[in-house]
Design a protein around this motif. Structure first.
Motif, short mmCIF file in Angstrom:
data_model
loop_
_atom_site.label_atom_id
_atom_site.label_comp_id
_atom_site.label_asym_id
_atom_site.label_seq_id
_atom_site.Cartn_x
_atom_site.Cartn_y
_atom_site.Cartn_z
N GLY A 1 0.81 -1.21 0.00
CA GLY A 1 0.00 0.00 0.00
C GLY A 1 0.84 1.26 0.00
O GLY A 1 0.51 2.24 -0.68
N ARG A 2 1.93 1.25 0.76
CA ARG A 2 2.83 2.42 0.76
C ARG A 2 3.46 2.62 -0.61
O ARG A 2 3.63 3.75 -1.06
CB ARG A 2 3.93 2.25 1.82
CG ARG A 2 3.45 2.21 3.25
CD ARG A 2 2.93 3.54 3.75
NE ARG A 2 3.87 4.60 3.70
CZ ARG A 2 4.53 5.10 4.75
NH1 ARG A 2 4.30 4.61 5.94
NH2 ARG A 2 5.38 6.08 4.60
N PHE A 3 3.84 1.51 -1.29
CA PHE A 3 4.37 1.62 -2.65
C PHE A 3 3.33 2.22 -3.59
O PHE A 3 3.63 3.10 -4.38
CB PHE A 3 4.79 0.25 -3.19
CG PHE A 3 6.16 -0.18 -2.78
CD1 PHE A 3 7.27 0.61 -2.99
CD2 PHE A 3 6.35 -1.42 -2.18
CE1 PHE A 3 8.53 0.20 -2.61
CE2 PHE A 3 7.59 -1.84 -1.79
CZ PHE A 3 8.69 -1.03 -2.01
N LEU A 4 2.11 1.74 -3.51
CA LEU A 4 1.07 2.20 -4.42
C LEU A 4 0.67 3.65 -4.15
O LEU A 4 0.29 4.37 -5.08
CB LEU A 4 -0.15 1.30 -4.33
CG LEU A 4 0.06 -0.14 -4.82
CD1 LEU A 4 -1.19 -0.97 -4.60
CD2 LEU A 4 0.47 -0.16 -6.28
N ASP A 5 0.78 4.10 -2.91
CA ASP A 5 0.49 5.49 -2.59
C ASP A 5 1.63 6.42 -2.99
O ASP A 5 1.45 7.63 -3.04
CB ASP A 5 0.25 5.66 -1.08
CG ASP A 5 -1.13 5.20 -0.68
OD1 ASP A 5 -1.99 5.05 -1.56
OD2 ASP A 5 -1.34 5.00 0.54
N GLY A 6 2.79 5.86 -3.26
CA GLY A 6 3.94 6.67 -3.63
C GLY A 6 4.74 7.16 -2.44
O GLY A 6 5.62 8.00 -2.58
N ASP A 7 4.47 6.64 -1.23
CA ASP A 7 5.18 7.06 -0.04
C ASP A 7 6.50 6.32 0.15
O ASP A 7 7.32 6.69 0.98
CB ASP A 7 4.33 6.83 1.22
CG ASP A 7 3.09 7.70 1.22
OD1 ASP A 7 3.12 8.76 0.57
OD2 ASP A 7 2.11 7.32 1.88
N LEU A 8 6.70 5.26 -0.62
CA LEU A 8 7.87 4.40 -0.44
C LEU A 8 8.42 4.06 -1.82
O LEU A 8 7.66 3.76 -2.74
CB LEU A 8 7.44 3.13 0.29
CG LEU A 8 8.48 2.24 0.91
CD1 LEU A 8 9.26 3.01 1.96
CD2 LEU A 8 7.81 1.05 1.56
N GLU A 9 9.73 4.11 -1.96
CA GLU A 9 10.38 3.78 -3.22
C GLU A 9 11.15 2.48 -3.06
O GLU A 9 11.73 2.22 -1.99
CB GLU A 9 11.35 4.90 -3.62
CG GLU A 9 10.69 6.23 -3.89
CD GLU A 9 9.81 6.19 -5.13
OE1 GLU A 9 10.15 5.46 -6.08
OE2 GLU A 9 8.77 6.86 -5.12
N PRO A 10 11.21 1.65 -4.09
CA PRO A 10 11.93 0.37 -3.98
C PRO A 10 13.41 0.55 -3.64
O PRO A 10 13.99 -0.27 -2.94
CB PRO A 10 11.77 -0.26 -5.36
CG PRO A 10 10.59 0.40 -5.96
CD PRO A 10 10.52 1.77 -5.37
N GLY A 11 14.03 1.61 -4.09
CA GLY A 11 15.44 1.85 -3.83
C GLY A 11 15.75 2.13 -2.37
O GLY A 11 16.91 2.04 -1.95
N GLU A 12 14.76 2.46 -1.56
CA GLU A 12 15.00 2.76 -0.15
C GLU A 12 15.44 1.53 0.62
O GLU A 12 16.07 1.64 1.67
CB GLU A 12 13.75 3.35 0.48
CG GLU A 12 13.43 4.73 -0.05
CD GLU A 12 12.22 5.34 0.62
OE1 GLU A 12 11.84 4.90 1.71
OE2 GLU A 12 11.65 6.27 0.02
N PHE A 13 15.16 0.34 0.12
CA PHE A 13 15.57 -0.87 0.80
C PHE A 13 17.00 -1.26 0.47
O PHE A 13 17.62 -2.06 1.15
CB PHE A 13 14.65 -2.04 0.42
CG PHE A 13 13.27 -1.90 0.98
CD1 PHE A 13 13.05 -2.03 2.34
CD2 PHE A 13 12.21 -1.62 0.15
CE1 PHE A 13 11.79 -1.90 2.87
CE2 PHE A 13 10.94 -1.49 0.67
CZ PHE A 13 10.73 -1.63 2.02
#
Length: 64
Positions: A40-52
């Motif tokens: 859900g955070r990915f879909l909302d745009g609050d989280l980017e895959p590169g942050e991991f």
């Protein structure tokens, strides 16, 4: 919907899973809830895959 209501619903779902399905069901519901939260955070745009996968500021981990 406020975060308090979302937290209450999640807590009730975990309680029902723990009561009726046992500890294994409790863990499964908790794990799937965490995965759903991250998606859900990915879909909302609050989280980017590169942050991991970002480095923590050091190149190779050795002191200079």
């Amino acid at each position: 919907m406020s975060m308090a209501v979302v937290g209450m619903i999640a807590g009730m779902a975990l309680a029902f899973a723990g009561y009726f399905g046992g500890f294994g069901a409790f863990l499964l519901v908790a794990a799937l809830g965490a995965v759903g939260f991250i998606v859900g955070r990915f879909l909302d745009g609050d989280l980017e895959p590169g942050e991991f996968f970002r480095s923590r500021g050091r190149d190779d981990g050795r002191p200079r």
